[in-house]
Design a protein around this motif. Structure first.
Motif, PDB file in Angstrom:
ATOM      1  N   ARG A 220      -5.383  -7.513   5.561  1.00  0.00           N
ATOM      2  CA  ARG A 220      -5.952  -6.977   4.326  1.00  0.00           C
ATOM      3  C   ARG A 220      -7.112  -7.879   3.886  1.00  0.00           C
ATOM      4  O   ARG A 220      -7.101  -9.087   4.141  1.00  0.00           O
ATOM      5  CB  ARG A 220      -4.922  -6.927   3.199  1.00  0.00           C
ATOM      6  CG  ARG A 220      -3.678  -6.105   3.494  1.00  0.00           C
ATOM      7  CD  ARG A 220      -3.956  -4.617   3.342  1.00  0.00           C
ATOM      8  NE  ARG A 220      -2.723  -3.869   3.393  1.00  0.00           N
ATOM      9  CZ  ARG A 220      -2.138  -3.443   4.494  1.00  0.00           C
ATOM     10  NH1 ARG A 220      -2.682  -3.746   5.668  1.00  0.00           N
ATOM     11  NH2 ARG A 220      -1.016  -2.742   4.460  1.00  0.00           N
TER      12      ARG A 220
ATOM     13  N   ILE B  91      -4.929   3.001  -0.302  1.00  0.00           N
ATOM     14  CA  ILE B  91      -6.026   2.114   0.085  1.00  0.00           C
ATOM     15  C   ILE B  91      -6.501   2.445   1.496  1.00  0.00           C
ATOM     16  O   ILE B  91      -7.702   2.520   1.762  1.00  0.00           O
ATOM     17  CB  ILE B  91      -5.579   0.646  -0.019  1.00  0.00           C
ATOM     18  CG1 ILE B  91      -5.250   0.286  -1.477  1.00  0.00           C
ATOM     19  CG2 ILE B  91      -6.645  -0.277   0.535  1.00  0.00           C
ATOM     20  CD1 ILE B  91      -4.732  -1.121  -1.657  1.00  0.00           C
TER      21      ILE B  91
ATOM     22  N   ASP C 251       0.840  -1.206   0.000  1.00  0.00           N
ATOM     23  CA  ASP C 251       0.000   0.000   0.000  1.00  0.00           C
ATOM     24  C   ASP C 251       0.874   1.254   0.000  1.00  0.00           C
ATOM     25  O   ASP C 251       0.750   2.136   0.865  1.00  0.00           O
ATOM     26  CB  ASP C 251      -0.941  -0.001   1.207  1.00  0.00           C
ATOM     27  CG  ASP C 251      -2.017   1.086   1.101  1.00  0.00           C
ATOM     28  OD1 ASP C 251      -2.193   1.634  -0.005  1.00  0.00           O
ATOM     29  OD2 ASP C 251      -2.652   1.393   2.128  1.00  0.00           O
TER      30      ASP C 251
END
Length: 500
Positions: free
Chosen positions: A470, A350, A345
Motif C-alpha cells: 500500500r 481503494i 480495504d
C-alpha cells in the motif's frame, strides 16, 4: 584517579540529563499552554461569529416586522427608514454603487419588500388591507409585486376590496393588479367587495390595461433576472480571483513552513553532534533550536490562519455559485474505521478506484495510527527521511514484506517535494509508483543496486506480498491541492460527533 574522573563525568552527565529533562518538560508545558490558548482563541472567535450571525438574524426579523407594521399603518417615514437601513448595511459590508453593487442593492431591497409574515402576507398586501394608497404606491415603485398571494391565496387587491378601500383598489389597478385572480375559495376581488363603488370599479376596469401592465412587469422581471445573473457571474468571478490569490498565499505560507521545519531539523542535528563531540557549544545550539521552534510555531499559526481564510472564501464562492454545501470528493470514515478502510480495504473501494489514498485528518490521529502500525513511515519534513537512498530502501522494504509505505506530509504541502525526491531515486519513479505500474512485470527490480545485500535479491520478492503493498499519503491540510485530489483518492477522517 581514573575512578574519580569517571565519577565526576557521571555526575556531570546526570546533571545535564536532569537539565535536559527539565527543559523538555518546560517546553512541553509551554507548548500545551500555547495549544490551549489557540483552542480558546478559536472557540472565542467562533462564539463571536455565531453571536454576530444571531444578532444579524434578529435585526433582520425586526426590520421585517417594522416594515409590515408601517405598511399597514401607512407610515411612509418608517418605510423609508427601513429601506435606508438596508442600504447603509450594504455600504458597511463594502457593497459599492457601481453596476454590480447597484444590482445587489436592488436584489436586497426587493427581497425585503417581498418578505412575509407567518400568514404569508407581504408589506404591500398589508398596506392594501389597511387601505393605504400612498404606501402601496411607494412599495410598488421600490419593486414590490401587486399580484402576490398571501394567506388563503388572497391578493392585495382582494384584501383592499374586501376592506372596502376604494382609493387603494384604484391605485392597485393602475399598478397592474389583476382583478381576475382567484383566492383559494374560488372568489374574485369583485365578488368579495364590501362596497358597491368598489365592485363597480372592478367590474368596469379595462382588462386591456391590465394585460399591458402585466407584460411590462414580465419584461421588468426578466430584465431583473438577467441583471441578477450578470451580477452573480461578476461576483463569482471576483470570488474566484480572491480564492486564487488566497490559495497562492497559502502555498507560500506552506513553503515557508517547510523551510522552517528543515531548518529546525538541521539545528537538532547540530545539537546532537555537539552533544556527542562535547564541544561546549550545546547552549548555543539549544538556543538555536528554541529560535527555530519559535519560527516554526509562528509560521504554523500563519499557515492555519491562511488555510481558514481560504476555506471561508471557498465556502462563500460555493454559496455565490448556488452549489451549496457540496460533498467533498472521495471517501469519509471515522478514526476507529481506519484499519478497515486503509489496511484491510473492506469492500475493495481503494483498489477499485485505482488511486492511492491521501488521508485528510487535521487532528493528526490518522498519522499517529499509521506511524505505530507495521508500516514504513517517512516524515517528509525531516530531511534525513527524504534522502533518496532512504526512500529507495523504504520502498523496497515495503514491497518485500507487503506492507504500507507512508509519507506523512504534516500540515505542509510537500507532495511536490515527495515527487521530486522519488524522481531523484529513479527518473519516472513518481509516475510509475502513483499509477501502480511499478508493480507490473517486475518493474520494481529496477530499484535494486549491486551494493544491496542478499536480502534484496529478486527471489526475496513474492507475488503474494506484492499484492499487499500500500502507498499512503497523510496530511493535516484541510484542503489539499487540486493536483493531489486528481492523482490521489481523498479519504476524509471525520471526528466523533461528541468531540474530544
Amino acid at each position: 584517579f581514573r575512578q574519580l574522573l569517571a565519577r565526576r563525568e557521571l555526575g556531570r552527565c546526570r546533571q545535564e540529563h536532569e537539565e535536559y529533562l527539565e527543559e523538555i518538560e518546560r517546553l512541553q508545558r509551554e507548548a500545551f499552554l500555547a495549544l490551549v490558548h489557540r483552542e480558546r482563541e478559536s472557540a472565542r472567535r467562533r462564539r463571536e461569529q455565531e453571536a454576530e450571525a444571531e444578532q444579524r438574524r434578529r435585526e433582520e426579523q425586526q426590520r421585517r416586522a417594522r416594515l409590515l407594521d408601517a405598511a399597514f399603518d401607512g407610515n411612509l417615514g418608517e418605510i423609508a427608514a427601513v429601506l435606508r437601513e438596508v442600504d447603509e448595511l450594504l455600504t458597511r459590508e463594502g457593497v459599492g454603487h457601481d453596476e454590480v453593487g447597484a444590482a445587489r442593492r436592488r436584489q436586497q431591497r426587493v427581497a425585503l419588500l417581498e418578505c412575509a409574515d407567518p400568514r404569508g402576507n407581504t408589506p404591500l398586501s398589508e398596506a392594501a388591507a389597511g387601505g393605504q394608497p400612498r404606501a402601496i404606491q411607494l412599495l410598488a415603485e421600490q419593486g414590490a409585486s401587486p399580484n402576490c398571494k398571501g394567506a388563503f391565496g388572497r391578493t392585495p387587491l382582494y384584501r383592499a376590496a374586501f376592506g372596502g378601500h376604494l382609493e387603494a383598489v384604484e391605485v392597485l389597478l393602475k399598478l397592474g393588479a389583476d382583478p381576475r385572480l382567484y383566492a383559494d375559495d374560488g372568489s374574485t376581488p369583485a365578488q368579495v367587495a364590501s362596497l358597491d363603488a368598489v365592485a363597480s370599479v372592478l367590474q368596469s376596469w379595462d382588462l386591456c390595461l391590465t394585460e399591458a401592465m402585466l407584460q411590462n412587469m414580465e419584461a421588468e422581471r426578466q430584465r431583473r433576472a438577467q441583471e441578477a445573473e450578470r451580477s452573480k457571474e461578476a461576483e463569482a468571478k471576483r470570488m474566484n480571483l480572491k480564492v486564487q490569490q488566497l490559495a497562492k498565499e497559502q502555498r507560500q505560507c506552506h513553503k515557508e513552513l517547510q523551510q522552517a521545519y528543515c531548518e529546525l531539523n538541521r539545528r537538532v542535528a547540530e545539537h546532537d553532534k555537539c552533544e556527542r563531540r562535547r564541544t561546549g557549544k550545546a547552549e548555543l545550539t539549544l538556543q538555536a533550536i528554541q529560535d527555530a521552534e519559535a519560527q516554526v510555531d509562528r509560521l504554523r499559526q500563519e499557515a492555519e490562519k491562511a488555510e481558514e481564510t481560504l476555506a471561508m472564501a471557498r465556502l462563500e464562492l460555493r454559496e455565490q455559485t448556488a452549489e451549496g454545501e457540496e460533498e467533498a470528493p472521495g471517501m469519509k470514515c471515522q478514526v476507529t474505521e481506519l484499519h478497515d478502510v486503509l489496511m484491510k480495504d473492506v469492500g475493495d473501494r481503494i483498489r477499485a478506484d485505482g488511486r492511492w489514498p491521501v488521508i485528510i485528518d487535521p487532528s493528526g490521529q490518522a498519522a499517529t495510527f499509521l506511524r505505530y502500525q507495521d508500516t514504513n513511515y517517512l516524515d517528509t519534513v525531516n530531511p534525513d527521511h527524504m534522502r533518496p537512498e532512504r526512500i529507495r530502501l523504504a520502498l523496497l522494504g515495503a514491497l518485500r514484506y507487503g506492507k504500507p509505505l507512508v509519507f506523512d506530509l504534516q500540515e505542509v504541502d510537500l507532495f511536490p517535494a515527495v515527487q521530486q525526491q522519488l524522481e531523484a531515486v529513479q527518473p519516472g519513479l513518481a509516475q510509475e509508483l502513483l499509477s501502480r505500474r511499478l508493480l507490473e512485470q517486475d518493474r520494481y527490480l529496477s530499484l535494486l543496486r549491486p551494493s544491496d545485500g542478499p536480502e534484496y535479491s529478486p527471489t526475496q520478492f513474492q507475488e503474494a506480498r506484492l499484492g499487499q503493498f500500500r502507498l499512503f499519503f497523510v496530511t493535516r491540510v484541510r484542503w489539499p491541492t487540486a493536483e493531489q485530489v486528481q492523482v490521489l483518492l481523498p479519504v476524509l477522517v471525520q471526528q466523533p460527533s461528541g468531540g474530544l
